[in-house]
Design an enzyme around this catalytic site. Structure first.
Site, short mmCIF file in Angstrom:
data_model
loop_
_atom_site.label_atom_id
_atom_site.label_comp_id
_atom_site.label_asym_id
_atom_site.label_seq_id
_atom_site.Cartn_x
_atom_site.Cartn_y
_atom_site.Cartn_z
N THR A 80 35.58 36.42 41.72
CA THR A 80 37.16 36.87 42.57
C THR A 80 38.32 37.52 41.52
OG1 THR A 80 37.94 34.34 42.35
CG2 THR A 80 35.91 34.93 43.93
N ALA A 81 38.48 38.28 42.72
CA ALA A 81 39.85 38.54 41.87
C ALA A 81 40.64 37.85 41.61
CB ALA A 81 41.10 39.32 43.01
N GLU A 86 45.07 35.94 36.92
CA GLU A 86 44.97 34.79 36.02
C GLU A 86 44.85 34.38 35.13
OE1 GLU A 86 44.04 31.34 38.47
OE2 GLU A 86 44.98 32.14 40.75
N ASP A 187 41.29 40.78 46.58
CA ASP A 187 41.63 39.12 47.64
C ASP A 187 42.59 38.68 46.35
OD1 ASP A 187 42.04 37.07 49.56
OD2 ASP A 187 39.92 36.54 48.77
N HIS A 240 26.90 33.78 46.51
CA HIS A 240 25.91 35.03 47.42
C HIS A 240 25.48 35.54 46.73
CE1 HIS A 240 24.67 37.51 50.98
NE2 HIS A 240 23.85 36.08 50.71
N SER A 267 26.99 27.30 55.87
CA SER A 267 27.01 27.86 55.48
C SER A 267 26.08 28.31 53.92
CB SER A 267 28.65 27.62 54.59
OG SER A 267 28.65 26.17 53.95
N GLU A 275 17.20 26.56 50.47
CA GLU A 275 17.26 27.20 51.28
C GLU A 275 17.70 29.20 50.95
OE1 GLU A 275 21.38 29.21 54.09
OE2 GLU A 275 20.91 27.09 54.52
N LYS A 281 15.96 34.58 47.24
CA LYS A 281 16.39 35.08 46.14
C LYS A 281 16.38 33.91 44.99
CE LYS A 281 20.34 35.71 49.83
NZ LYS A 281 20.44 34.98 50.42
N ALA A 295 34.08 20.07 39.80
CA ALA A 295 33.97 20.66 38.30
C ALA A 295 35.07 20.67 36.98
CB ALA A 295 33.70 22.89 38.68
#
Length: 312
Positions: A80-81, A86, A187, A240, A267, A275, A281, A295
């Protein structure tokens, strides 16, 4: 297989401790299985996609991810952004140790942001603006001159080249030609800077970022691979994105999830590998595991067990 823990009455090193996980039960068993699956990914030379949320870069896991990229142990990254900006910020100055229970309003008055028990002073983001704005300027100049629009992965590679710092994940990513995909590029501070940059520009002079290009590139990378394996640290959009890209090839052969998200609310973050199999997938016969836990504890153990050769 019987349940049996490590015997501390005998000499125990980290390798022996990790080898005992499989027979210990609960999440220790899942961690042992995760190490075994990642080892198989490497033995079979599958294309390994590593996804991680921004808090992994906020924490000390940044250095572990950098190790994997520096030594070409993974083939593509999805983050992510925050997981981008960072890393560069930490090349300038570190984040600091704090506490989960610090007074948020008091921190705000001091110009300090809190990420769990990690502190990120505003000064770090002021520096990032000075680092990033000239890159945006060079991009828009090239866009206006040639008509080329850039994808997030291309911009991240330019940022990695400009930082020229061996502590940086993305310095090594661009140096080793490891693509970095960021489906949530807007984001965070990156998006804020893009907003500031385009604010007073005329429509014809605005910087345009092509997200479709990266979506295409990631999907094609899964299709071109002989077999794929996904290692997801955290959840959300990175999880995802990787699973969805592998749907085009009827699923990844291997999948390891590492997060704390529950599945009861439906979710995707908390969804189990089974799932994902229902969507294609993850392959129907894939070797998979979900390890539930923090983690910052689990990833160092997995990397030691699956990516390093401590005996040598």
């Amino acid at each position: 297989m019987s349940i049996r823990g490590v015997d501390f009455s005998r000499a125990v090193d980290l390798d022996k401790l990790l080898s005992s996980c499989t027979n210990s039960g609960f999440q220790a068993t899942n961690l042992g299985k995760a190490i075994s699956i990642v080892k198989k990914m490497r033995e079979e030379n599958v294309t390994i996609f590593l996804g991680y949320t921004s808090n992994q870069v906020s924490s000390g896991n940044r250095e572990i991810i950098r190790y994997l990229v520096q030594h070409k142990l993974v083939h593509a990254l999805v983050t992510t952004a925050g997981g981008i900006e960072e890393d560069f910020i930490k090349c300038h100055a570190p984040f600091l140790q704090g506490d989960f229970r610090l007074d948020g309003a008091a921190l705000r008055r001091k110009g300090i942001n809190r990420i769990g028990n990690i502190l990120a002073p505003n000064e770090r983001y002021i520096w990032f603006e000075k680092f990033f704005q000239p890159i945006l300027k060079s991009l828009v100049n090239e866009q206006l001159k040639t008509g080329k629009t850039f994808s997030a992965s291309e911009i991240i590679a330019r940022m990695g080249k400009k930082i020229d710092h061996e502590d940086s994940i993305y310095y090594w990513a661009q140096k080793n030609n490891i693509p970095v995909f960021c489906p949530a590029f807007m984001d965070g501070a990156i998006g804020d800077n893009c907003y500031f940059f385009n604010y007073n520009r005329k429509p014809a002079d605005k910087l345009v970022i092509d997200q479709i290009m990266d979506h295409h590139r990631l999907i094609e990378m899964t299709l071109d691979a002989n077999e794929t394996g996904i290692l997801v640290v955290g959840a959300g959009v990175v999880k995802h994105t990787l699973c969805n890209a592998n749907m085009y090839r009827e699923g990844a052969k291997y999948a390891v999830y590492m997060n704390t998200a529950p599945e009861f609310d439906g979710s995707d973050s908390g969804a189990e590998p089974e799932e994902a199999k229902s969507w294609g997938k993850i392959a129907a016969d894939a070797n998979t595991v979900k390890v539930v836990g923090d983690a910052t504890i689990l990833l160092p153990l997995l990397v030691h067990g699956a990516f390093t050769n401590s005996k040598k």
